[in-house]
Each structure stands twice: as structure tokens, then as C-alpha cells.
Design an enzyme around this catalytic site. Structure first.
Site, mmCIF file in Angstrom:
data_model
loop_
_atom_site.group_PDB
_atom_site.id
_atom_site.type_symbol
_atom_site.label_atom_id
_atom_site.label_comp_id
_atom_site.label_asym_id
_atom_site.label_seq_id
_atom_site.Cartn_x
_atom_site.Cartn_y
_atom_site.Cartn_z
ATOM 1 N N ALA A 127 79.597 56.962 37.895
ATOM 2 C CA ALA A 127 80.690 57.659 37.201
ATOM 3 C C ALA A 127 80.781 57.792 35.575
ATOM 4 O O ALA A 127 81.291 58.234 34.899
ATOM 5 C CB ALA A 127 81.981 56.873 37.475
ATOM 6 N N CYS A 128 79.411 57.121 34.970
ATOM 7 C CA CYS A 128 79.412 57.057 33.672
ATOM 8 C C CYS A 128 78.380 58.191 33.082
ATOM 9 O O CYS A 128 77.162 58.305 33.511
ATOM 10 C CB CYS A 128 78.806 55.787 33.078
ATOM 11 S SG CYS A 128 78.571 55.684 31.296
ATOM 12 N N GLY A 129 78.893 58.867 32.387
ATOM 13 C CA GLY A 129 77.906 59.932 31.720
ATOM 14 C C GLY A 129 77.307 59.868 30.285
ATOM 15 O O GLY A 129 76.447 60.474 29.960
ATOM 16 N N CYS A 131 76.305 56.621 28.910
ATOM 17 C CA CYS A 131 76.146 55.190 28.937
ATOM 18 C C CYS A 131 74.770 54.975 28.379
ATOM 19 O O CYS A 131 74.452 53.841 27.938
ATOM 20 C CB CYS A 131 75.974 54.811 30.486
ATOM 21 S SG CYS A 131 77.398 54.749 31.237
#
Length: 278
Positions: A127-129, A131
């Protein structure tokens, strides 16, 4: 004889028990779920050994596209471009991880270095873009591609785009567990569509597909199956795309970045309406 390591597929088959009010008793059946595996990306250029710069959770498939697209969106591609993208052959890697590590070799040093390079071992969930960045200031310093100078889609075309994207979501049809992203021309013609458990990964794969094919990365419009968060606007700006169309809502930072960057941004897009935010 030792078996060769098996490359993980995009879906996984397993047995489940279904409970439903439509049946008197539970039902055992086979199901397919989306595969989620880690992908470690290493970066290398002349005079520098390969260094791990990011680890993400992704759906296996189009791994080289994901790695190349991610490097582009992070602003790490030099003007000279890519040299090679390949699975890592490090002898110290466990055999089961052989297809979960990709090395991106640059033709020259990147325009900005991972900070600090020797210790930049970032990781992120699916879900992390953003990071791969260690400081807030770095996150807000958005790489920018050549600004789109071609035609933009009309609102009628914009409303049709989520439906056109949906018809190409093969993994979603099988599992119901993935996001999708696609590049489209101004008249609504699909250029490339990719799916992944991570919405940002899907966008990376789209850009990487164009990059590895030596095609222009930017297009009239990028369509995403979920919301329009900051990280997706960031990637659209880095690609040089003209418009971003999202099925869901945008965030305040996404709208602010789109307006400052000249990116047209639509949210809440479906057959009957769309809302333009920038």
C-alpha cells in the site's frame, strides 16, 4: 538432482470452506487468491556495486517493469537511461528468493543519489508508494517528466475510462484482489494496462513497460482503479502524463501537487459522473 527454483505465479490455488445463507451446510471448494511476494530492488551503476534500495510487496509478474518504473518515478534514471534489468544472481541468496530480487543497472550515475546510499535499506508494504524516501523533504521533491503537450480526453471519454480499464483486469476477474492502472490515449484507446496487489506497483509496471520498450512513457491519461493519493499523482507527474483519472477520491496533498504541476486530475469517476479537481 536438485530442483530448479520455481518462479512464483500471479495467483495461488488453495482449498477453502464457504459459509453462505444460501446453503444449509458449509461447502468445500477450490479458490484462487492473488499472490503476494516481496520484491527487493537493487541499484547499480558504473563504479558502484549493487545496493539494495527498496523492498516492496507485489504480485509476481512484470517484475522488470516494476523495478524500472519505480526507478523512473524516484528520479534515479540518468539521461543515459538503463543498461540492464535482471534477476539477481547473488550466490548468497536462498534459492526460494532467486526470483524476488531484481537489479537495475544504470548506464551512468543517477542524477540524485539514494540518501544515504550505503544504508538506504527502505521497505514498504503493497500500500506504500513513497517508502523509498527517508525524509519528508525528499518525498515532496517530485521528479518531473516532460510535460504532456498533446490533446486531453473530453469529459465523455473520461467517464468511460474506468469501464475500459475494467474490461482488461484479468487477474481481478480471477481473484478480486488486485488494483489496476492503465495508460490511454485522448480518445480512450488503451496503450498498456497492468495489475498488482499494490496500486502504486501497477503504475510502476505501466511506466516500466513503456520504458523497457523504448516508448515515450507519458501519455494523455493515466487511469487507476482506486483513489488518487499523493504517490499516484507524484508518479503521473514523473511520467509526464497529461491527466490522472481515479475511480475513488483524491487527497488534499494530491490535489495540491496536481495543481502546482499542471496535471489534470479527476476523481469519483464512473459511467455517470466525474469530478475535476485540477
Amino acid at each position: 538432482m536438485n530442483e530448479l527454483p520455481r518462479r512464483p505465479g500471479p495467483t495461488t490455488r488453495l482449498s477453502v470452506t464457504e459459509h453462505s445463507t444460501r446453503r444449509d451446510a458449509p461447502r468445500s471448494r477450490e479458490d484462487r487468491i492473488i499472490t503476494e511476494e516481496p520484491l527487493e530492488i537493487r541499484l547499480r551503476w558504473p563504479g558502484e556495486d549493487a545496493t539494495r534500495v527498496w523492498t516492496t510487496m507485489r504480485t509476481p509478474g512484470h517484475d522488470f517493469e516494476l523495478a524500472a518504473g519505480w526507478a523512473l518515478h524516484e528520479g534515479w534514471l540518468p539521461r543515459e537511461g538503463l543498461d540492464t534489468v535482471a534477476y539477481c544472481t547473488d550466490a548468497a541468496l536462498p534459492r526460494e528468493q532467486e526470483f524476488n530480487v531484481v537489479t537495475v543497472s544504470l548506464a551512468a550515475a543517477p542524477p540524485r543519489l539514494p540518501s544515504p546510499l550505503p544504508h538506504h535499506h527502505s521497505s514498504g508494504s503493497s500500500a506504500c508508494g513513497v517508502c523509498g524516501q527517508s525524509k519528508i523533504e525528499q518525498v515532496l521533491e517530485v521528479p518531473r517528466g516532460p510535460r504532456w503537450a498533446g490533446p486531453q480526453p473530453t469529459e465523455d471519454v473520461v467517464r468511460s475510462l474506468p469501464g475500459r480499464l475494467r474490461t482488461r483486469q484479468r487477474l481481478f476477474d480471477r481473484t478480486g484482489g488486485v488494483h489496476a492502472a492503465g495508460l490511454f490515449t485522448a480518445d480512450g484507446t488503451a496503450v498498456v494496462v497492468r495489475e498488482d496487489v499494490g496500486r502504486h506497483n501497477a503504475v510502476d509496471k505501466v511506466a516500466g513497460a513503456r520504458l523497457l520498450a523504448a516508448d515515450p512513457v507519458g501519455q494523455a491519461v493515466l487511469v487507476v482503479s482506486g483513489r488518487a493519493g499523493f504517490e499516484l499523482v507524484q508518479k503521473a507527474v514523473a511520467q509526464g502524463t497529461g491527466a490522472l483519472v481515479a475511480v475513488g477520491a483524491p487527497t488534499s496533498l494530491a490535489v495540491d501537487l496536481a495543481r502546482r504541476s499542471g496535471l489534470t486530475l479527476y476523481g469519483f469517476t464512473g459511467d455517470d459522473r466525474t469530478v475535476r479537481y485540477a
